[in-house]
Scaffold this motif. Structure first.
Motif, PDB file in Angstrom:
ATOM      1  N   ALA A  35      47.877 -19.357 -32.223  1.00 56.73           N
ATOM      2  CA  ALA A  35      47.086 -18.222 -32.811  1.00 56.73           C
ATOM      3  C   ALA A  35      47.393 -16.846 -32.371  1.00 56.73           C
ATOM      4  CB  ALA A  35      45.816 -18.360 -32.921  1.00 56.73           C
ATOM      5  N   ALA A  36      47.638 -16.560 -31.126  1.00 53.10           N
ATOM      6  CA  ALA A  36      47.894 -15.399 -30.599  1.00 53.10           C
ATOM      7  C   ALA A  36      49.459 -15.163 -30.575  1.00 53.10           C
ATOM      8  CB  ALA A  36      47.369 -15.450 -28.990  1.00 53.10           C
ATOM      9  N   MET A  37      49.965 -16.117 -30.521  1.00 57.62           N
ATOM     10  CA  MET A  37      51.718 -15.712 -30.712  1.00 57.62           C
ATOM     11  C   MET A  37      51.771 -15.372 -32.142  1.00 57.62           C
ATOM     12  SD  MET A  37      53.422 -19.170 -28.604  1.00 57.62           S
ATOM     13  CE  MET A  37      52.983 -19.311 -26.724  1.00 57.62           C
ATOM     14  N   ILE A  38      51.094 -15.951 -33.091  1.00 53.67           N
ATOM     15  CA  ILE A  38      51.426 -15.647 -34.276  1.00 53.67           C
ATOM     16  C   ILE A  38      51.036 -14.002 -34.903  1.00 53.67           C
ATOM     17  CG2 ILE A  38      50.647 -15.955 -37.027  1.00 53.67           C
ATOM     18  CD1 ILE A  38      50.492 -18.972 -36.073  1.00 53.67           C
ATOM     19  N   LEU A  39      49.838 -13.804 -34.089  1.00 55.82           N
ATOM     20  CA  LEU A  39      49.180 -12.445 -34.515  1.00 55.82           C
ATOM     21  C   LEU A  39      49.814 -11.396 -33.677  1.00 55.82           C
ATOM     22  CD1 LEU A  39      45.504 -13.381 -34.745  1.00 55.82           C
ATOM     23  CD2 LEU A  39      47.102 -12.813 -36.725  1.00 55.82           C
ATOM     24  N   GLY A  40      50.346 -11.667 -32.529  1.00 52.40           N
ATOM     25  CA  GLY A  40      51.208 -10.687 -31.555  1.00 52.40           C
ATOM     26  C   GLY A  40      50.263  -9.993 -30.774  1.00 52.40           C
ATOM     27  N   ASN A  41      50.947  -9.381 -29.734  1.00 54.11           N
ATOM     28  CA  ASN A  41      50.072  -8.548 -28.548  1.00 54.11           C
ATOM     29  C   ASN A  41      48.844  -7.765 -28.935  1.00 54.11           C
ATOM     30  OD1 ASN A  41      51.774  -9.817 -26.711  1.00 54.11           O
ATOM     31  ND2 ASN A  41      53.194  -8.194 -27.135  1.00 54.11           N
ATOM     32  N   ALA A  42      48.979  -7.219 -30.117  1.00 57.60           N
ATOM     33  CA  ALA A  42      47.874  -6.278 -30.610  1.00 57.60           C
ATOM     34  C   ALA A  42      46.614  -7.023 -31.386  1.00 57.60           C
ATOM     35  CB  ALA A  42      48.480  -5.282 -32.054  1.00 57.60           C
ATOM     36  N   ALA A  43      46.721  -8.395 -31.333  1.00 56.56           N
ATOM     37  CA  ALA A  43      45.550  -8.806 -31.886  1.00 56.56           C
ATOM     38  C   ALA A  43      44.313  -8.876 -31.091  1.00 56.56           C
ATOM     39  CB  ALA A  43      46.040 -10.633 -32.318  1.00 56.56           C
ATOM     40  N   THR A  44      43.281  -8.855 -31.675  1.00 54.72           N
ATOM     41  CA  THR A  44      41.944  -8.741 -31.285  1.00 54.72           C
ATOM     42  C   THR A  44      41.585 -10.286 -31.024  1.00 54.72           C
ATOM     43  OG1 THR A  44      40.764  -8.899 -33.329  1.00 54.72           O
ATOM     44  CG2 THR A  44      41.157  -6.612 -32.125  1.00 54.72           C
ATOM     45  N   PRO A  45      40.382 -10.507 -29.909  1.00 51.56           N
ATOM     46  CA  PRO A  45      39.997 -11.780 -29.665  1.00 51.56           C
ATOM     47  C   PRO A  45      39.374 -12.414 -30.971  1.00 51.56           C
ATOM     48  CG  PRO A  45      39.529 -10.342 -27.853  1.00 51.56           C
ATOM     49  CD  PRO A  45      40.027  -9.574 -28.999  1.00 51.56           C
ATOM     50  N   SER A  47      39.951 -11.885 -34.294  1.00 55.25           N
ATOM     51  CA  SER A  47      40.969 -12.238 -35.296  1.00 55.25           C
ATOM     52  C   SER A  47      41.838 -13.393 -34.551  1.00 55.25           C
ATOM     53  CB  SER A  47      42.171 -11.273 -35.468  1.00 55.25           C
ATOM     54  OG  SER A  47      42.760 -10.669 -34.271  1.00 55.25           O
ATOM     55  N   ILE A  48      42.046 -13.416 -33.319  1.00 59.53           N
ATOM     56  CA  ILE A  48      42.510 -14.841 -32.847  1.00 59.53           C
ATOM     57  C   ILE A  48      41.779 -16.183 -32.939  1.00 59.53           C
ATOM     58  CG2 ILE A  48      43.404 -16.002 -30.535  1.00 59.53           C
ATOM     59  CD1 ILE A  48      44.301 -13.194 -29.607  1.00 59.53           C
ATOM     60  N   ALA A  49      40.402 -15.811 -32.702  1.00 60.18           N
ATOM     61  CA  ALA A  49      39.331 -16.943 -32.901  1.00 60.18           C
ATOM     62  C   ALA A  49      39.452 -17.205 -34.389  1.00 60.18           C
ATOM     63  CB  ALA A  49      38.063 -16.652 -32.484  1.00 60.18           C
ATOM     64  N   LYS A  50      39.258 -16.262 -35.371  1.00 60.33           N
ATOM     65  CA  LYS A  50      39.398 -16.457 -36.671  1.00 60.33           C
ATOM     66  C   LYS A  50      40.627 -17.290 -37.204  1.00 60.33           C
ATOM     67  CE  LYS A  50      38.586 -14.702 -41.474  1.00 60.33           C
ATOM     68  NZ  LYS A  50      39.620 -15.526 -42.077  1.00 60.33           N
ATOM     69  N   LEU A  51      41.691 -17.173 -36.952  1.00 64.31           N
ATOM     70  CA  LEU A  51      42.928 -17.799 -37.168  1.00 64.31           C
ATOM     71  C   LEU A  51      42.996 -19.165 -36.479  1.00 64.31           C
ATOM     72  CD1 LEU A  51      45.757 -17.656 -38.408  1.00 64.31           C
ATOM     73  CD2 LEU A  51      46.702 -16.868 -36.495  1.00 64.31           C
ATOM     74  N   GLU A  52      42.426 -19.254 -35.216  1.00 64.81           N
ATOM     75  CA  GLU A  52      42.271 -20.681 -34.579  1.00 64.81           C
ATOM     76  C   GLU A  52      41.416 -21.589 -35.432  1.00 64.81           C
ATOM     77  OE1 GLU A  52      40.688 -19.817 -30.760  1.00 64.81           O
ATOM     78  OE2 GLU A  52      42.873 -19.893 -29.924  1.00 64.81           O
ATOM     79  N   SER A  80      55.735 -23.673 -40.005  1.00 70.56           N
ATOM     80  CA  SER A  80      56.182 -23.373 -38.854  1.00 70.56           C
ATOM     81  C   SER A  80      55.255 -21.997 -38.485  1.00 70.56           C
ATOM     82  CB  SER A  80      57.627 -22.731 -38.757  1.00 70.56           C
ATOM     83  OG  SER A  80      57.973 -21.944 -37.682  1.00 70.56           O
ATOM     84  N   TYR A  81      54.736 -22.057 -37.397  1.00 69.34           N
ATOM     85  CA  TYR A  81      54.027 -21.003 -36.611  1.00 69.34           C
ATOM     86  C   TYR A  81      54.727 -19.604 -36.758  1.00 69.34           C
ATOM     87  CZ  TYR A  81      50.459 -24.424 -35.144  1.00 69.34           C
ATOM     88  OH  TYR A  81      49.664 -25.389 -35.174  1.00 69.34           O
ATOM     89  N   LYS A  82      56.062 -19.896 -36.308  1.00 76.45           N
ATOM     90  CA  LYS A  82      56.893 -18.739 -35.844  1.00 76.45           C
ATOM     91  C   LYS A  82      57.387 -18.105 -37.383  1.00 76.45           C
ATOM     92  CE  LYS A  82      61.057 -17.263 -33.066  1.00 76.45           C
ATOM     93  NZ  LYS A  82      61.936 -17.692 -32.475  1.00 76.45           N
ATOM     94  N   THR A  83      58.003 -18.967 -37.957  1.00 75.48           N
ATOM     95  CA  THR A  83      58.683 -18.272 -39.171  1.00 75.48           C
ATOM     96  C   THR A  83      57.952 -18.405 -40.442  1.00 75.48           C
ATOM     97  OG1 THR A  83      59.752 -20.537 -39.852  1.00 75.48           O
ATOM     98  CG2 THR A  83      60.782 -19.244 -38.219  1.00 75.48           C
ATOM     99  N   LYS A  84      56.918 -18.966 -40.466  1.00 71.77           N
ATOM    100  CA  LYS A  84      55.856 -19.154 -41.647  1.00 71.77           C
ATOM    101  C   LYS A  84      56.826 -20.003 -42.929  1.00 71.77           C
ATOM    102  CE  LYS A  84      53.008 -16.270 -39.707  1.00 71.77           C
ATOM    103  NZ  LYS A  84      53.809 -15.886 -38.698  1.00 71.77           N
ATOM    104  N   MET A  85      57.837 -20.577 -42.507  1.00 65.23           N
ATOM    105  CA  MET A  85      58.523 -21.523 -43.760  1.00 65.23           C
ATOM    106  C   MET A  85      58.101 -23.014 -43.427  1.00 65.23           C
ATOM    107  SD  MET A  85      62.018 -19.506 -43.460  1.00 65.23           S
ATOM    108  CE  MET A  85      62.870 -20.841 -44.730  1.00 65.23           C
ATOM    109  N   GLU A  86      58.154 -23.458 -44.679  1.00 64.28           N
ATOM    110  CA  GLU A  86      58.130 -24.970 -44.404  1.00 64.28           C
ATOM    111  C   GLU A  86      59.003 -25.760 -43.354  1.00 64.28           C
ATOM    112  OE1 GLU A  86      56.082 -27.244 -45.882  1.00 64.28           O
ATOM    113  OE2 GLU A  86      54.879 -25.349 -46.814  1.00 64.28           O
ATOM    114  N   VAL A  87      58.449 -26.661 -42.616  1.00 63.12           N
ATOM    115  CA  VAL A  87      59.257 -27.205 -41.194  1.00 63.12           C
ATOM    116  C   VAL A  87      60.350 -28.056 -42.029  1.00 63.12           C
ATOM    117  CG1 VAL A  87      59.235 -28.856 -39.351  1.00 63.12           C
ATOM    118  CG2 VAL A  87      57.581 -26.802 -39.534  1.00 63.12           C
TER     119      VAL A  87
END
Length: 319
Positions: A35-45, A47-52, A80-87
């Motif tokens: 979740a943190a990798m998807i949202l990036g370094n600017a994500a708040t705790p 937003s990370i918890a909600k995405l998890e 895919s978590y990284k590309t947001k495309m169907e694996v």
């Protein structure tokens, strides 16, 4: 024999379940938060918890694994978590390139390895045999990334005969760009095949039926191919099947060196970013291909040696 094949397919399913669970467990326990990798370094705790929560990452591991495998059974490898495309879509794009590279490497390995192995067995301890075995030892020891870099320096940067990276356009462009990666992938495999072919040929070269075939007046080429090589073929087929499976599952180095858009590079990028759906999808596809190759090799045994076919019939309880 059909029952034997069905049993092997059932075993393949069990192997896939075991492999995917182990990989899922290892990926889950490695450091990093998807979740943190998807949202990036600017994500708040928050937003990370909600995405998890939305991704179901807080559920117990067995629940997440069963949910994922249920989707795989329906043909859904996830997103895919990284590309947001169907694996599944991404794998379908990368897989043909890996199969092409593996097949090209296997063609190079067989065309070089089998003739060299036969000649070395026929000319045992000769100068040719000693030189060939030394070269095959080097080929077996040389890492693919080193071999690839050497070929790029010599034939791409030096002579300019072949491109150094990426896949060309059109049939001839693809073949032209495939030459160096195929030789890189096939060099080590060809060395192993050559040594196994030589060893298998030496086991039958002095057999009584070889002497009988020569006494009948058969030509040396017929004796070599119909009697020597055919009776030495089982170990060679085994090695060819294993090496082809290794190429399918282990072409990461070759694809990385030549920037080949295959499944190996896709899997490597997924591991770096802890992209669990992409990792599991790639592992499942590679495992299926390896299992299918092994099954085809076993079936091929029956057509090479009738004695093995009778064993399959006995094991399967039918024809």
């Amino acid at each position: 024999m059909y029952r034997y094949i069905l049993k092997r397919i059932a075993m393949m399913v069990l192997v896939l379940i075991g492999v995917t669970f182990v990989v899922y467990f290892i990926v889950d326990k490695t450091p990093g938060n998807p979740a943190a990798m998807i949202l990036g370094n600017a994500a708040t705790p928050e937003s990370i918890a909600k995405l998890e929560e939305d991704m179901g990452l807080k559920d117990p591991l067995p629940v997440r694994y069963i949910r994922y495998m249920a989707g795989v059974v329906r043909g859904d490898f996830g997103t895919s978590y990284k590309t947001k495309m169907e694996v599944g879509t991404q794998i379908a794009e990368k897989l043909p390139n890996t199969i092409l590279l593996s097949f090209g490497g296997m063609v190079v390995a067989v065309l070089i390895g089998i003739p060299v192995g036969i000649l070395c067995a026929k000319k045992q301890y000769s100068v040719f045999d000693n030189i060939a075995m030394f070269v095959t030892l080097l080929g077996t020891s040389a890492p693919p990334f080193w071999m690839g870099l050497v070929l790029i320096i010599l034939f791409s940067l030096g002579l300019g005969w072949f491109p150094s990276s990426n896949m060309g356009d059109g049939f001839f462009g693809v073949i032209h760009s495939l030459v160096l990666p195929a030789f890189t992938a096939g060099a080590s495999c060809g060395s192993v095949i050559a040594r196994m072919t030589r060893s298998s040929m030496l086991e039958v070269i002095n057999a009584d039926y070889i002497t009988t075939a020569r006494a009948k007046g058969l030509g040396e080429r017929i004796v070599t191919m119909r009697h020597m090589f055919r009776n030495a073929l089982i170990p060679v087929v085994t090695v060819v099947g294993l090496q082809f499976g290794m190429l399918l599952g282990g072409a990461v180095m070759t694809e990385t060196v030549f920037a080949w858009p295959g499944l190996g590079r896709y899997l490597l990028d997924a591991v770096k970013s802890k992209d669990t759906p992409a990792i599991l999808g790639s592992v499942i596809v590679i495992s299926v291909m390896l299992s299918v190759v092994n099954l085809l090799v076993d079936i091929l045994y029956a057509y090479i040696d009738p004695r093995i076919k009778s064993q399959y019939k006995a094991a399967g309880g039918g024809v």
